[in-house]
Scaffold this active site. Sequence first.
Site, PDB file in Angstrom:
ATOM      1  N   TRP A 140       0.853  -1.194   0.000  1.00  0.00           N
ATOM      2  CA  TRP A 140       0.000   0.000   0.000  1.00  0.00           C
ATOM      3  C   TRP A 140       0.888   1.242   0.000  1.00  0.00           C
ATOM      4  O   TRP A 140       1.803   1.352   0.822  1.00  0.00           O
ATOM      5  CB  TRP A 140      -0.897  -0.036   1.236  1.00  0.00           C
ATOM      6  N   ASP A 221      -0.887  -5.497   9.341  1.00  0.00           N
ATOM      7  CA  ASP A 221      -1.889  -4.496   8.961  1.00  0.00           C
ATOM      8  C   ASP A 221      -3.162  -5.252   8.596  1.00  0.00           C
ATOM      9  O   ASP A 221      -3.250  -5.906   7.555  1.00  0.00           O
ATOM     10  CB  ASP A 221      -1.378  -3.682   7.767  1.00  0.00           C
ATOM     11  N   ALA A 223      -6.608  -4.498   7.783  1.00  0.00           N
ATOM     12  CA  ALA A 223      -7.529  -3.414   7.426  1.00  0.00           C
ATOM     13  C   ALA A 223      -8.829  -3.894   6.797  1.00  0.00           C
ATOM     14  O   ALA A 223      -9.780  -3.116   6.700  1.00  0.00           O
ATOM     15  CB  ALA A 223      -6.838  -2.453   6.462  1.00  0.00           C
ATOM     16  N   LYS A 256     -13.483  -0.268   6.993  1.00  0.00           N
ATOM     17  CA  LYS A 256     -14.029  -1.009   5.860  1.00  0.00           C
ATOM     18  C   LYS A 256     -15.102  -1.997   6.295  1.00  0.00           C
ATOM     19  O   LYS A 256     -16.181  -2.066   5.706  1.00  0.00           O
ATOM     20  CB  LYS A 256     -12.916  -1.756   5.114  1.00  0.00           C
TER      21      LYS A 256
END
Length: 402
Positions: A140, A221, A223, A256
């Site tokens: 990312w 991470d 997410a 999200k």
Amino acid sequence: MADAATSNGRPGLFDRLEEQKSDSLLQLIALCNADPRAEKIDVGVGVYRDAAGGTPILRAVKEAEKILLETQDTKSYLGSQGDARFVELIKPIVFGEAAAADDRIVGVQTPGGCGALRLGAELIVKANRAARIFVGQPTWPNHAPLIECAGVEMVAHPYYDRDTQTITFDAMMDALEGANAGDLILLHGSCHNPTGADLAPDQWRTIAELVARRGLVPFVDLAYQGLGNGLEQDAEGTRLVVEAAEQALVAQSCDKNFGIYRERTGCLFVKASDARGAGVVMGNLLGLARTMWSMPPDHGAAAVRIVLDDADLRRDWRAELDEMCARIRAIRARLAAADPRLAYIDRQNGMFSMLPLSKEQVLALRDDHGIYMADSARINIVGLSDESVDRFARAVVEKMDG
């Protein structure tokens, strides 16, 4: 750049600043918004969209906000930890019920996953200014700015081959064998951004073994939990490496999987070597958070807390999250069926994938069809409405053929 002079002949405070490049995603958003074509398609922005192309507020979240409106009796400060009950409820979702009781794992609420990543980076530097973190490529784009700004040295290693659409696992492991005890590894817990290519269970086990054998520190991470293969499955890799590690960090986001993007709601969890060390870590997290944002925003965390504390709302959230996951999988299948060269898309997970297109082809799609994606050809799978999937696929195949 040359120093500008103020009226007294000396350089002004801001005159030595360098011009910064505009964020490419923000530029893409502006270009798309300015495009008058009604049939334009935006697969650049990383938000979930439903069949009609909207980004709805989840039913359970909307109900929780109603409850919050009626019952919240103060806007007073909560403290640097944020909503402690929210953190307590998220912990078993990330680690599982048994591991959530581990007194070596502590957590604080953060302003989204970005806040969690930056707070983790600041904690790393405070613990060891010479720390290194190994980062698979591509990753990312915001990982590097968030982590490097804190002063953590980033070491790139191979992760994904765009030509074969596969994870270069052997090359990745060769690179990680060069890590020293105490070095960190940045891992995408699920739904890899930007590639969609997730580690297989046996690959996670191999990394967990390496972490334990070489004394490495995973920084995960997480997410997109729940948007790949389901809430539990998407956490399996994270749980494996955290269990194997003596120390670990997990940056978690609710943006999200609860659809509360603008509320900036997340957590940073840290596993220490023992309970006493966890207390020391917690004190440092609170001290760092105090200097960065003092106290995190409350609204999103309060809504999530209400959802998770209410059996009916929690059930409805899980049902809608499963619907979102199923929609992503269905769009992946439709794109994969459009051409054999896109078949790999159905083997990947989450919202993102990278198309086999050059930058020139990406720009041609923008000019000819009003299709907006990152120059790297990363697309948000679920940026497509039901109506636009086939039109998008035809345009992509046309460019691939041309």
